[in-house]
Design a protein around this motif. Structure first.
Motif, PDB file in Angstrom:
ATOM      1  N   THR A  63       0.807  -1.218   0.000  1.00  0.00           N
ATOM      2  CA  THR A  63       0.000   0.000   0.000  1.00  0.00           C
ATOM      3  C   THR A  63       0.839   1.268   0.000  1.00  0.00           C
ATOM      4  O   THR A  63       1.573   1.545   0.945  1.00  0.00           O
ATOM      5  N   GLY A  64       0.733   2.051  -1.061  1.00  0.00           N
ATOM      6  CA  GLY A  64       1.414   3.338  -1.124  1.00  0.00           C
ATOM      7  C   GLY A  64       2.829   3.283  -1.648  1.00  0.00           C
ATOM      8  O   GLY A  64       3.431   4.315  -1.930  1.00  0.00           O
ATOM      9  N   ARG A 119       3.357   1.841   7.982  1.00  0.00           N
ATOM     10  CA  ARG A 119       2.285   1.662   6.998  1.00  0.00           C
ATOM     11  C   ARG A 119       2.502   0.413   6.151  1.00  0.00           C
ATOM     12  O   ARG A 119       1.603  -0.389   5.936  1.00  0.00           O
ATOM     13  N   MET A 120       3.735   0.212   5.696  1.00  0.00           N
ATOM     14  CA  MET A 120       3.990  -0.889   4.775  1.00  0.00           C
ATOM     15  C   MET A 120       4.118  -2.228   5.492  1.00  0.00           C
ATOM     16  O   MET A 120       3.745  -3.275   4.944  1.00  0.00           O
ATOM     17  N   ALA A 137       1.829  -5.393   4.621  1.00  0.00           N
ATOM     18  CA  ALA A 137       2.337  -6.759   4.420  1.00  0.00           C
ATOM     19  C   ALA A 137       1.589  -7.739   5.318  1.00  0.00           C
ATOM     20  O   ALA A 137       1.257  -8.856   4.901  1.00  0.00           O
ATOM     21  N   ALA A 138       1.316  -7.322   6.561  1.00  0.00           N
ATOM     22  CA  ALA A 138       0.569  -8.170   7.493  1.00  0.00           C
ATOM     23  C   ALA A 138      -0.818  -8.479   6.934  1.00  0.00           C
ATOM     24  O   ALA A 138      -1.279  -9.629   6.964  1.00  0.00           O
ATOM     25  N   VAL A 139      -1.490  -7.444   6.422  1.00  0.00           N
ATOM     26  CA  VAL A 139      -2.816  -7.634   5.831  1.00  0.00           C
ATOM     27  C   VAL A 139      -2.742  -8.634   4.686  1.00  0.00           C
ATOM     28  O   VAL A 139      -3.562  -9.561   4.580  1.00  0.00           O
ATOM     29  N   LYS A 140      -1.746  -8.467   3.839  1.00  0.00           N
ATOM     30  CA  LYS A 140      -1.593  -9.336   2.671  1.00  0.00           C
ATOM     31  C   LYS A 140      -1.363 -10.788   3.072  1.00  0.00           C
ATOM     32  O   LYS A 140      -1.815 -11.714   2.404  1.00  0.00           O
ATOM     33  N   LEU A 150      -6.108   0.485   7.148  1.00  0.00           N
ATOM     34  CA  LEU A 150      -5.585  -0.869   6.966  1.00  0.00           C
ATOM     35  C   LEU A 150      -5.867  -1.777   8.167  1.00  0.00           C
ATOM     36  O   LEU A 150      -5.695  -2.992   8.079  1.00  0.00           O
ATOM     37  N   GLY A 151      -6.275  -1.180   9.278  1.00  0.00           N
ATOM     38  CA  GLY A 151      -6.730  -1.985  10.407  1.00  0.00           C
ATOM     39  C   GLY A 151      -5.654  -2.481  11.350  1.00  0.00           C
ATOM     40  O   GLY A 151      -5.623  -3.670  11.699  1.00  0.00           O
TER      41      GLY A 151
END
Length: 343
Positions: free
Chosen positions: A43-44, A79-80, A84-87, A117-118
C-alpha cells in the motif's frame, strides 16, 4: 552472492529507471536518473517493500501470527509493515514514537492509512522512548495470550532487511546495462540504514565500483555512517562475500538534514516544488525531499564533476505529503521560475 534466504514477492515487476531530462537540463550538471521505488508493491509503495520481502518471509518461517514494529508519527515503514501483514493474513501492532510531532489519530497521510488498513494496536510513546524495549513488551503480551509475535526492526534497518537492496543493486545494474547507460553515482536517503547498507553491499560485491552517497534524514554524519557500516558488515556475511568492504564505502552528508527528523527546510520545499513542476514527480518532506535538496546542492558544489550519470533512489513516502499539504503550499511557488531565470 548467496541470496537463498526465504523471500516473499510483493512487486511482480521491475520498477522504472527514468531520465529526469528537464531537471538535468535546469541544473546544468550530470544527467539525473531516478529509480522509481516509490512504485514498489504494498500500500502506497516505497523502499520498505524490498526489505519486508525478506523480513516477513522470516516471520512466516518462524510461525508468527503478528508483526510488531515501530516508527515516527507518519512512518512509511509502519504503513507498509501493516500492509504486508494484511496481505499475509497476519495481525500488526505499531509503536508510534512522537519525534518532533504529536500523534493525532485524525491526521491524514500514513496515520489515516494505519486506521484504514486496520492496525490491531497503535501504542503512542514520547520522543526518546526505548522503542526496542517497547516492542519486546508487546511481544511478551502476545506470548501470554498464546500468540507468536515477530519484531520487525525499525525501518527494516538490519542485515536481513538490507538483502532487499542487495537485490535492488543487482536490478539497477541489469536495467542500466539494458538501457545502455553507465551509472557513475547512486544517491539515496539514509535513515534507518538498511537501504543504504544494502546498496553499498550490493554494488561493492558486484564489482561495479559505483559509489553510493547517503543524504541523512535523522542523524549527524558520524553516527549515521557508523550505523550503516555496521549493517554492511553483517549483510556482507549473509551473502557469503568474503572480501572486506572498506569503511570509506559508506559516505553520508548531513548538511541537508535541517533541525531534525521530519522537519523540512526551505530547500526541502524548493525540491518538492521543483520536481512536481518539472517532472511531475512527487517527493515527501521527510526523506526524498531532503535527498533531492541534497542532490541539487551537491550538483551546485561540483561534487559530481566529471561524472555523467547520477541515479536518485526514490524511496517513496508519498502519503506524507497529504499530511503536510498546507505547509507545502505555503512555500513559494516561484522557485522553479527563479531557477530557470538564474541559469
Amino acid at each position: 552472492m548467496n541470496l537463498t534466504y526465504p523471500r516473499r514477492v510483493y512487486t511482480e515487476f521491475v520498477t522504472p529507471l527514468q531520465h529526469l531530462k528537464k531537471l538535468s537540463s535546469m541544473l546544468g550538471g550530470p544527467n539525473i536518473f531516478v529509480k522509481r521505488d516509490d512504485l514498489l508493491g504494498l500500500t502506497g509503495g516505497g523502499n520498505k517493500t524490498r526489505k519486508l520481502e525478506f523480513l516477513v518471509a522470516d516471520a512466516l518461517k518462524q510461525g508468527a501470527d503478528t508483526l510488531i514494529t515501530t516508527g515516527g508519527v507518519q512512518s512509511n515503514h509502519c504503513r507498509m509493515t501493516l500492509a504486508a501483514a494484511v496481505k499475509e493474513g497476519l495481525k500488526c501492532r505499531l509503536i508510534i514514537e512522537e519525534r518532533n510531532h504529536k500523534y493525532n489519530p485524525q491526521d491524514n497521510g500514513n496515520v489515516f492509512l494505519f486506521n484504514l488498513l486496520g492496525a490491531e494496536q497503535i501504542k503512542v510513546v514520547p520522543d526518546g522512548t526505548d522503542v526496542a524495549k517497547e516492542m519486546e513488551i508487546v511481544n511478551e503480551e502476545l506470548k501470554k495470550d498464546g500468540r507468536k509475535g515477530y519484531i520487525v526492526a525499525e525501518g527494516g534497518g538490519n542485515d536481513l532487511g538490507a538483502l532487499g537492496y542487495v537485490n535492488g543493486a543487482q536490478e539497477i545494474l541489469k536495467q542500466a546495462s539494458e538501457m545502455g547507460i553507465s551509472l557513475d553515482h547512486i544517491v539515496t536517503p539514509s535513515g534507518s540504514g538498511g537501504t543504504h547498507a544494502g546498496l553499498v553491499t550490493g554494488f561493492y560485491a558486484s564489482g561495479s565500483g559505483i559509489p553510493v552517497t547517503g543524504i541523512n534524514v535523522r542523524r549527524k554524519k558520524a553516527a549515521q555512517e557508523e550505523k550503516v557500516y555496521n549493517i554492511v558488515k553483517l549483510a556482507r556475511q549473509r551473502i557469503d562475500f568474503n572480501e572486506e568492504i572498506p569503511r570509506e564505502a559508506v559516505k553520508c552528508f548531513d548538511e541537508y538534514l535541517g533541525p531534525g527528523y521530519a522537519i523540512p527546510t526551505d530547500k526541502t520545499f524548493e525540491a518538492i516544488h521543483l520536481l512536481a513542476q518539472t517532472e511531475g514527480l512527487l517527493l515527501d518532506p521527510v526523506y526524498t525531499g531532503k535527498t533531492m535538496a541534497g542532490i541539487i546542492g551537491l550538483v551546485e558544489k561540483g561534487y559530481f564533476e566529471g561524472q555523467k550519470n547520477v541515479l536518485f533512489l526514490h524511496t517513496g513516502g508519498t502519503p506524507c505529503i497529504y499530511a503536510n499539504t498546507s505547509t507545502i503550499l505555503e512555500h513559494n511557488h516561484s522557485y522553479v521560475e527563479t531557477l530557470v531565470e538564474s541559469r
